[in-house]
Structure formats: structure tokens, C-alpha cells
Design a protein around this motif. Structure first.
Motif, PDB file in Angstrom:
ATOM      1  N   ILE A 193     -24.490  26.819 -11.708  1.00 37.20           N
ATOM      2  CA  ILE A 193     -24.609  26.948 -10.109  1.00 37.20           C
ATOM      3  C   ILE A 193     -23.366  27.644  -9.899  1.00 37.20           C
ATOM      4  O   ILE A 193     -22.425  27.283 -10.260  1.00 37.20           O
ATOM      5  CB  ILE A 193     -24.685  25.425  -9.470  1.00 37.20           C
ATOM      6  CG1 ILE A 193     -26.028  24.660  -9.877  1.00 37.20           C
ATOM      7  CG2 ILE A 193     -24.632  25.784  -8.119  1.00 37.20           C
ATOM      8  CD1 ILE A 193     -26.055  23.251  -9.458  1.00 37.20           C
ATOM      9  N   ILE A 215     -26.959  23.510  -2.734  1.00 36.96           N
ATOM     10  CA  ILE A 215     -28.065  23.151  -2.913  1.00 36.96           C
ATOM     11  C   ILE A 215     -28.680  21.989  -2.055  1.00 36.96           C
ATOM     12  O   ILE A 215     -27.974  20.798  -1.750  1.00 36.96           O
ATOM     13  CB  ILE A 215     -28.094  22.275  -4.363  1.00 36.96           C
ATOM     14  CG1 ILE A 215     -27.107  23.117  -5.463  1.00 36.96           C
ATOM     15  CG2 ILE A 215     -29.590  21.964  -4.865  1.00 36.96           C
ATOM     16  CD1 ILE A 215     -27.736  24.341  -5.676  1.00 36.96           C
ATOM     17  N   VAL A 229     -28.224  29.380 -10.446  1.00 37.73           N
ATOM     18  CA  VAL A 229     -28.153  29.818  -9.135  1.00 37.73           C
ATOM     19  C   VAL A 229     -27.041  30.684  -9.031  1.00 37.73           C
ATOM     20  O   VAL A 229     -25.919  30.389  -9.522  1.00 37.73           O
ATOM     21  CB  VAL A 229     -27.962  28.452  -8.131  1.00 37.73           C
ATOM     22  CG1 VAL A 229     -27.555  28.614  -6.764  1.00 37.73           C
ATOM     23  CG2 VAL A 229     -28.902  27.548  -8.178  1.00 37.73           C
TER      24      VAL A 229
END
Length: 117
Positions: free
Chosen positions: A81, A87, A97
């Protein structure tokens, strides 16, 4: 399992980090993990019709600096991420991500770019 936490990390109640004992979960600085988040590092290859859960695999998870993970989200094995991302609550993150984005949904997808400053 090896979990490394940066500085100023908050982890909410009933959060679960689990999987293969050889897995590595890296959490950066200034990360906020809301309650009931699940981070998993173990999975399986697709097996035969007689046994669908094939050979087990370990895939680490990286959560970079400044990330906010909403309540009840699920972070699947091998995900990274990007820093500054959010999120949304209840999301299932099954792929990397990028930095500074809001992702939401099942599976999670980019909803919008976030300011970098």
C-alpha cells in the motif's frame, strides 16, 4: 511471523495480523489501522479437483508511511500500500495500491487521487 512497526502507529481493537510464521509485515510511520482490520500473509496455489487448496505460499505485506486503513478492511497476501493512501472501511485489498489515492470496494479500486501535501 515478523511484524515491524514504524513510529506513531495506531492499531485498533480486534485487528488481526496472521498467516505463515515466516511472513514479514512491514508497517511504516504515521499509520492508522482502524478496528477489525485483517492482514493476511498466507495463501495457497490452486490445486487439483480432489484438493483445491494446493501448495501453501507466503507473501509479505507492506504498508507505507501515512496510510489510513478503515475499519473492517481486509488486506490480502503480497499487497503493498503506497504512502499517503486511504483504504475505505470494509474494502478488500487484493492488489498493490499506488501512493496518495483513496481506494474502496470489494475488490478495492482507486476512487480518487488525494493531495500530496
Amino acid at each position: 511471523m515478523y511484524v515491524s512497526l514504524g513510529e506513531n502507529v495506531w492499531v485498533g481493537a480486534f485487528t488481526f495480523i496472521g498467516g505463515n510464521p515466516s511472513a514479514h509485515v512491514q508497517i511504516g510511520n504515521n499509520v492508522d489501522i482502524a478496528p477489525k482490520v485483517t492482514i493476511i500473509t498466507g495463501t495457497h496455489q490452486l490445486g487439483t479437483p480432489q484438493q483445491r487448496a494446493g501448495l501453501g505460499e507466503t507473501r509479505g505485506v507492506i504498508i507505507n508511511d501515512g496510510v489510513w486503513i478503515g475499519a473492517g478492511s481486509l488486506i490480502l497476501p503480497g499487497v503493498s500500500i503506497g504512502g499517503g493512501s486511504v483504504i475505505a472501511a470494509g474494502s478488500v485489498v487484493n492488489r498493490d495500491v499506488p501512493e496518495n489515492v483513496l481506494v474502496a470496494g470489494v475488490p478495492a479500486r482507486v476512487i480518487k487521487d488525494l493531495p500530496e501535501s
